[in-house]
Design a protein around this motif. Structure first.
Motif, PDB file in Angstrom:
ATOM      1  N   GLU A  76       0.829  -1.197   0.000  1.00 51.92           N
ATOM      2  CA  GLU A  76       0.000   0.000   0.000  1.00 51.92           C
ATOM      3  C   GLU A  76       0.867   1.251   0.000  1.00 51.92           C
ATOM      4  N   ALA A  77       0.221   2.405  -0.126  1.00 52.18           N
ATOM      5  CA  ALA A  77       0.924   3.677  -0.254  1.00 52.18           C
ATOM      6  C   ALA A  77       1.960   3.872   0.858  1.00 52.18           C
ATOM      7  N   HIS A  78       3.113   4.328   0.426  1.00 52.15           N
ATOM      8  CA  HIS A  78       4.231   4.621   1.325  1.00 52.15           C
ATOM      9  C   HIS A  78       5.056   5.727   0.682  1.00 52.15           C
ATOM     10  N   PRO A  79       5.974   6.351   1.433  1.00 47.76           N
ATOM     11  CA  PRO A  79       6.767   7.434   0.852  1.00 47.76           C
ATOM     12  C   PRO A  79       7.542   6.967  -0.385  1.00 47.76           C
ATOM     13  N   ASP A  80       7.553   7.794  -1.400  1.00 47.30           N
ATOM     14  CA  ASP A  80       8.285   7.534  -2.638  1.00 47.30           C
ATOM     15  C   ASP A  80       9.776   7.692  -2.354  1.00 47.30           C
ATOM     16  N   SER A  81      10.530   6.641  -2.549  1.00 48.89           N
ATOM     17  CA  SER A  81      11.963   6.664  -2.216  1.00 48.89           C
ATOM     18  C   SER A  81      12.802   7.488  -3.193  1.00 48.89           C
ATOM     19  N   THR A  82      12.194   7.972  -4.275  1.00 49.39           N
ATOM     20  CA  THR A  82      12.962   8.752  -5.253  1.00 49.39           C
ATOM     21  C   THR A  82      12.973  10.246  -4.935  1.00 49.39           C
ATOM     22  N   THR A  83      12.365  10.631  -3.797  1.00 43.36           N
ATOM     23  CA  THR A  83      12.354  12.039  -3.414  1.00 43.36           C
ATOM     24  C   THR A  83      12.359  12.168  -1.896  1.00 43.36           C
ATOM     25  N   ASP A  84      12.862  13.297  -1.412  1.00 44.43           N
ATOM     26  CA  ASP A  84      12.806  13.607   0.018  1.00 44.43           C
ATOM     27  C   ASP A  84      11.562  14.427   0.357  1.00 44.43           C
ATOM     28  N   ASP A  85      10.796  14.771  -0.654  1.00 42.75           N
ATOM     29  CA  ASP A  85       9.597  15.576  -0.470  1.00 42.75           C
ATOM     30  C   ASP A  85       8.487  14.687   0.101  1.00 42.75           C
ATOM     31  N   PRO A  86       8.012  14.972   1.306  1.00 40.54           N
ATOM     32  CA  PRO A  86       7.030  14.102   1.960  1.00 40.54           C
ATOM     33  C   PRO A  86       5.642  14.114   1.313  1.00 40.54           C
ATOM     34  N   ARG A  87       5.427  14.974   0.327  1.00 44.06           N
ATOM     35  CA  ARG A  87       4.108  15.017  -0.326  1.00 44.06           C
ATOM     36  C   ARG A  87       3.870  13.824  -1.238  1.00 44.06           C
ATOM     37  N   TRP A  88       4.936  13.115  -1.626  1.00 48.67           N
ATOM     38  CA  TRP A  88       4.794  12.110  -2.685  1.00 48.67           C
ATOM     39  C   TRP A  88       4.880  10.691  -2.152  1.00 48.67           C
ATOM     40  N   ASP A  89       3.845   9.930  -2.461  1.00 47.07           N
ATOM     41  CA  ASP A  89       3.755   8.527  -2.079  1.00 47.07           C
ATOM     42  C   ASP A  89       3.719   7.661  -3.332  1.00 47.07           C
ATOM     43  N   CYS A  90       3.861   6.368  -3.115  1.00 44.19           N
ATOM     44  CA  CYS A  90       3.735   5.410  -4.209  1.00 44.19           C
ATOM     45  C   CYS A  90       3.232   4.092  -3.635  1.00 44.19           C
ATOM     46  N   VAL A  91       2.888   3.172  -4.498  1.00 45.95           N
ATOM     47  CA  VAL A  91       2.535   1.806  -4.117  1.00 45.95           C
ATOM     48  C   VAL A  91       3.525   0.886  -4.807  1.00 45.95           C
ATOM     49  N   ASP A  92       3.532  -0.366  -4.402  1.00 38.40           N
ATOM     50  CA  ASP A  92       4.312  -1.380  -5.108  1.00 38.40           C
ATOM     51  C   ASP A  92       3.337  -2.260  -5.868  1.00 38.40           C
ATOM     52  N   ILE A  93       3.737  -2.644  -7.083  1.00 33.56           N
ATOM     53  CA  ILE A  93       2.908  -3.546  -7.881  1.00 33.56           C
ATOM     54  C   ILE A  93       3.761  -4.713  -8.370  1.00 33.56           C
ATOM     55  N   ARG A  94       3.101  -5.838  -8.596  1.00 34.23           N
ATOM     56  CA  ARG A  94       3.788  -7.002  -9.166  1.00 34.23           C
ATOM     57  C   ARG A  94       3.012  -7.487 -10.386  1.00 34.23           C
ATOM     58  N   ALA A  95       3.734  -8.046 -11.328  1.00 37.57           N
ATOM     59  CA  ALA A  95       3.126  -8.571 -12.546  1.00 37.57           C
ATOM     60  C   ALA A  95       2.367  -9.850 -12.229  1.00 37.57           C
ATOM     61  N   LEU A  96       1.190  -9.990 -12.827  1.00 36.02           N
ATOM     62  CA  LEU A  96       0.407 -11.218 -12.699  1.00 36.02           C
ATOM     63  C   LEU A  96       0.438 -12.028 -13.990  1.00 36.02           C
ATOM     64  N   ALA A  97       0.132 -11.377 -15.106  1.00 39.55           N
ATOM     65  CA  ALA A  97       0.041 -12.096 -16.384  1.00 39.55           C
ATOM     66  C   ALA A  97       0.059 -11.099 -17.530  1.00 39.55           C
ATOM     67  N   PRO A  98       0.601 -11.517 -18.661  1.00 39.77           N
ATOM     68  CA  PRO A  98       0.497 -10.663 -19.844  1.00 39.77           C
ATOM     69  C   PRO A  98      -0.934 -10.700 -20.377  1.00 39.77           C
ATOM     70  N   VAL A  99      -1.308  -9.687 -21.114  1.00 37.91           N
ATOM     71  CA  VAL A  99      -2.588  -9.688 -21.815  1.00 37.91           C
ATOM     72  C   VAL A  99      -2.316 -10.348 -23.168  1.00 37.91           C
ATOM     73  N   PRO A 100      -2.949 -11.492 -23.446  1.00 40.16           N
ATOM     74  CA  PRO A 100      -2.650 -12.225 -24.678  1.00 40.16           C
ATOM     75  C   PRO A 100      -2.790 -11.399 -25.956  1.00 40.16           C
ATOM     76  N   VAL A 101      -3.813 -10.556 -26.003  1.00 42.73           N
ATOM     77  CA  VAL A 101      -4.013  -9.668 -27.153  1.00 42.73           C
ATOM     78  C   VAL A 101      -3.990  -8.241 -26.597  1.00 42.73           C
ATOM     79  N   PRO A 102      -2.881  -7.500 -26.774  1.00 38.26           N
ATOM     80  CA  PRO A 102      -2.834  -6.138 -26.246  1.00 38.26           C
ATOM     81  C   PRO A 102      -4.054  -5.325 -26.698  1.00 38.26           C
ATOM     82  N   VAL A 103      -4.614  -4.578 -25.773  1.00 37.33           N
ATOM     83  CA  VAL A 103      -5.801  -3.768 -26.060  1.00 37.33           C
ATOM     84  C   VAL A 103      -5.342  -2.334 -26.274  1.00 37.33           C
ATOM     85  N   THR A 104      -5.441  -1.890 -27.506  1.00 39.19           N
ATOM     86  CA  THR A 104      -4.924  -0.578 -27.876  1.00 39.19           C
ATOM     87  C   THR A 104      -5.854   0.541 -27.433  1.00 39.19           C
TER      88      THR A 104
END
Length: 140
Positions: free
Chosen positions: A69-97
């Protein structure tokens, strides 16, 4: 469970980069838009998302899951910016443009169509199901 869309320039961070991170995932950092940051603050463990390649490809190419879940973004010291972590589950067999999404009237209200520059955005359950059908994936 809620659904989201994460946009990335494949030359900077592509689907294969995400896959290579494995089950530990990767933080979705560098977002400097308040609305996108606020969406990340709403995310919960297990929420699902589309991994979208922007630039030339402009297509949904994979399915991801929020693994931190949301936590401080490690690429900045500015406390206003958060991020989440995501992991890949599966490719989309037919990319949806983006072209296919815009051509489907059932998807006209998607943020991807209305606010195309927003890098992190919600996806309604109905839109999630439609895009999963178009991409020939089960949606996990």
């Amino acid at each position: 469970m809620r659904y989201w869309l994460f946009k990335s320039e494949p030359s900077a961070w592509g689907w294969q980069d995400q896959v290579e991170r494995g089950d530990s995932g990767e933080q979705w950092d560098g977002v400097r838009n308040y609305q996108a940051r606020n969406f990340m603050r709403e995310m919960a463990l297990g929420d699902r998302g589309f991994f979208y390649h922007s630039q030339d490809e402009k297509a949904v190419v994979g399915l991801v899951e929020v693994c931190a879940e949301a936590h401080p973004d490690s690429t900045t010291d500015d406390p206003r910016w958060d991020c989440v972590d995501i992991r890949a589950l599966a490719p989309v067999p037919v990319p949806v443009t983006l072209e296919a999404i815009k051509a489907d009237p059932r998807l006209a209200d998607m943020a991807l169509v209305r606010q195309p520059r927003l890098s992190v955005q919600p996806v309604a359950p109905e839109a999630w199901n439609i895009i999963c059908q178009l991409g020939r994936t089960e949606g996990w």
